[in-house]
Design an enzyme around this catalytic site. Sequence first.
Site, PDB file in Angstrom:
ATOM      1  N   ASP A   1       0.856  -1.168   0.000  1.00 20.86           N
ATOM      2  CA  ASP A   1       0.000   0.000   0.000  1.00 20.86           C
ATOM      3  C   ASP A   1       0.906   1.236   0.000  1.00 20.86           C
ATOM      4  O   ASP A   1       1.864   1.290   0.768  1.00 20.86           O
ATOM      5  CB  ASP A   1      -0.879   0.001   1.253  1.00 20.86           C
ATOM      6  CG  ASP A   1      -2.286   0.461   0.975  1.00 20.86           C
ATOM      7  OD1 ASP A   1      -2.427   1.580   0.460  1.00 20.86           O
ATOM      8  OD2 ASP A   1      -3.231  -0.280   1.270  1.00 20.86           O
TER       9      ASP A   1
ATOM     10  N   ASP B   1      -3.123   4.730  -2.251  1.00 21.97           N
ATOM     11  CA  ASP B   1      -4.214   5.255  -1.440  1.00 21.97           C
ATOM     12  C   ASP B   1      -4.665   6.638  -1.936  1.00 21.97           C
ATOM     13  O   ASP B   1      -3.830   7.539  -2.107  1.00 21.97           O
ATOM     14  CB  ASP B   1      -3.696   5.355   0.005  1.00 21.97           C
ATOM     15  CG  ASP B   1      -4.785   5.601   1.013  1.00 21.97           C
ATOM     16  OD1 ASP B   1      -5.612   4.704   1.218  1.00 21.97           O
ATOM     17  OD2 ASP B   1      -4.800   6.708   1.603  1.00 21.97           O
TER      18      ASP B   1
ATOM     19  N   GLU C   1      -6.323   3.981  -6.003  1.00 25.15           N
ATOM     20  CA  GLU C   1      -7.642   4.148  -5.383  1.00 25.15           C
ATOM     21  C   GLU C   1      -8.106   5.560  -5.703  1.00 25.15           C
ATOM     22  O   GLU C   1      -7.419   6.525  -5.376  1.00 25.15           O
ATOM     23  CB  GLU C   1      -7.549   3.949  -3.862  1.00 25.15           C
ATOM     24  CG  GLU C   1      -8.914   3.939  -3.220  1.00 25.15           C
ATOM     25  CD  GLU C   1      -8.918   4.400  -1.760  1.00 25.15           C
ATOM     26  OE1 GLU C   1      -9.855   4.055  -1.059  1.00 25.15           O
ATOM     27  OE2 GLU C   1      -8.002   5.141  -1.350  1.00 25.15           O
TER      28      GLU C   1
ATOM     29  N   HIS D   1     -11.229  -3.406   2.882  1.00 24.92           N
ATOM     30  CA  HIS D   1     -11.274  -3.093   4.315  1.00 24.92           C
ATOM     31  C   HIS D   1     -12.140  -1.871   4.632  1.00 24.92           C
ATOM     32  O   HIS D   1     -12.297  -1.525   5.796  1.00 24.92           O
ATOM     33  CB  HIS D   1      -9.840  -2.862   4.816  1.00 24.92           C
ATOM     34  CG  HIS D   1      -9.202  -1.693   4.143  1.00 24.92           C
ATOM     35  ND1 HIS D   1      -8.867  -1.702   2.792  1.00 24.92           N
ATOM     36  CD2 HIS D   1      -8.877  -0.463   4.592  1.00 24.92           C
ATOM     37  CE1 HIS D   1      -8.366  -0.524   2.475  1.00 24.92           C
ATOM     38  NE2 HIS D   1      -8.349   0.228   3.539  1.00 24.92           N
ATOM     39  N   ASP D   2     -12.659  -1.202   3.609  1.00 20.72           N
ATOM     40  CA  ASP D   2     -13.506  -0.019   3.821  1.00 20.72           C
ATOM     41  C   ASP D   2     -14.981  -0.305   3.555  1.00 20.72           C
ATOM     42  O   ASP D   2     -15.822   0.586   3.730  1.00 20.72           O
ATOM     43  CB  ASP D   2     -13.082   1.120   2.882  1.00 20.72           C
ATOM     44  CG  ASP D   2     -11.696   1.649   3.185  1.00 20.72           C
ATOM     45  OD1 ASP D   2     -11.264   1.583   4.351  1.00 20.72           O
ATOM     46  OD2 ASP D   2     -11.031   2.126   2.238  1.00 20.72           O
TER      47      ASP D   2
HETATM   48  C1  NOJ Z   1      -8.453   4.966   1.851  1.00 24.65           C
HETATM   49  C2  NOJ Z   1      -8.177   3.767   2.686  1.00 24.65           C
HETATM   50  O1  NOJ Z   1      -8.619   2.625   2.025  1.00 24.65           O
HETATM   51  C3  NOJ Z   1      -8.871   3.989   4.010  1.00 24.65           C
HETATM   52  O2  NOJ Z   1      -8.886   2.834   4.821  1.00 24.65           O
HETATM   53  C4  NOJ Z   1      -8.199   5.144   4.695  1.00 24.65           C
HETATM   54  O3  NOJ Z   1      -8.902   5.457   5.880  1.00 24.65           O
HETATM   55  C5  NOJ Z   1      -8.149   6.377   3.790  1.00 24.65           C
HETATM   56  N1  NOJ Z   1      -7.818   6.098   2.438  1.00 24.65           N
HETATM   57  C6  NOJ Z   1      -7.137   7.362   4.312  1.00 24.65           C
HETATM   58  O4  NOJ Z   1      -5.851   6.876   4.107  1.00 24.65           O
END
Ligand code: NOJ
Length: 532
Positions: A97, A185, A236, A309-310
Amino acid sequence: MQDWWKKATVYQIYPRSFNDSNGDGVGDLQGMIEKLDYLKELGIDLIWLSPVYDSPNDDNGYDIRDYYSINPEFGTMEDFDQLLDEVHKRDMKLMMDLVVNHTSDEHQWFKEHEDYYIWREKPNNWQSIFGGSAWEYDEEKGKYYLHLFSKKQPDLNWENPELRKRIYEMMHWWLQKGVDGFRMDVINFISKHPDLPDGPNGDGSDYFMNGPRIHEFLQEMNDEVLSHYNCVTVGEMPGTTPEDAQVYTDPNNREVNMIFTFEHMDLDHGPDEKWDYKPLNLIDLKENLEKWQNALYDKGWNSLYWNNHDQPRIVSRFGDDTNYRYESATMLATCLHFLQGTPYIYQGEEIGMTNVAFSSIADYKDIETLNMYNDKKNNGIRERKILDQIHHVSRDNARTPMQWTANEQASFTTGTPWIQVNPNFSEINVESDLKQSKSIYNYYKALIKLRKEVSLITTGKFKLIYREHPNLFAYKREGKGETITVYCNFSDQTIEVDEQPKGETLIHNYDVQANSHQITLRPYETIVYKGQ
Ligand code: NOJ
């Protein structure tokens, strides 16, 4: 092969929750090494590790204190080197990541290099994605710094060429170690509008998403770093349309190989916020995925995902985790894995792990969830209503420990886990799935194998059929005189399709077909044919 990632299946590990080897309740690198054979057996080609860097864990590692060291809870740099080596020995690859929109406020840079961050005498009206103002006052400096996430995640100033150079150096360091790529990210947030103007109702997203220098920065990153390695990149990118994605993923533009879109994941969000969830309208999902499949065909490349994970667990979200857990988890997997792109499996998805419903807010750990809870409480919203939203939407749904066995703590740890195990572990766990021939795990394994054997899954052109049907998602993949047809019943109602079954059955989630003369789909049934 240059584009090896087009044929790959990716598995995401969320390190804290995967496997704990030393009983401290937190997953770790040695724990991952123990499970590499499990991943190899599943058919995984590439592992994506959520951040394992040193971090005070305000946002579970997405707040990095030192890019060059490993969070001691996860192990040491020697453990990391061993992990990388063991991954490569099994002929798999490892993707890190890359969190470079922001660092932790405890990063050395934040103490020593003011000009690596974004400061203003007066804040604008932007809101942090985790709630509250996106600006924090620094007493010592007498001004405010920008943080699009928590106040412990100050945004980096990409306008500063020296900062960019430091980031590129760090990327080289990891790639020279042998890592195989980066998941970047919120990478489309790195270029902000230089004036940082107020946004309508505090929504500054037009001024920090896909900003004026984003393509320049990504191209520079390619020239300086990525082009020197045979690596993979996935950006992302919230707030990105298929048209934007064409630009980002067109190989001629030298930016990223693929991106994570959010459009299909936002379809069950209410008009104001994601916590205001609403039922999915399948027609919206079909139209959205069709748009992405067509926009990137022959131009760029899609990443395919339901979970990370989100996101809450897909079987609880678009499936039925109570009455048809096996059927709906396998149907959703089929629907996704026959699309064009690189599929991502999030830990536990391959055994149909579900959302969790803790009865007390004290059991939740996620900063976004806790901020939202406090905010709504202060605004007088009833506890029951807030908890209901959390049960459906919270990121902690994805973060409960991996369920390995029916033994204590699901064998995730011998200690006390940092977040409770989902109480359904005695029924839903890897050990039980591995024992049964008819299991979600074995179905995923079959899907992954098919992708390696049937090249049309990688190359075929997507064509949506039965567009207006409210419960049926069906599509074709066409090319070189061959066709794959995928039928997915997204409901618990039987669907009669006015067609005869034809061709070879590639995969099916019921033992036998309901009717040999006509395609009949029972609850959450899916079947895939290949023919001329
Ligand atoms: C995206 C990540 O997937 C998430 O888990 C994180 O809280 C935010 N970016 C900030 O880094």
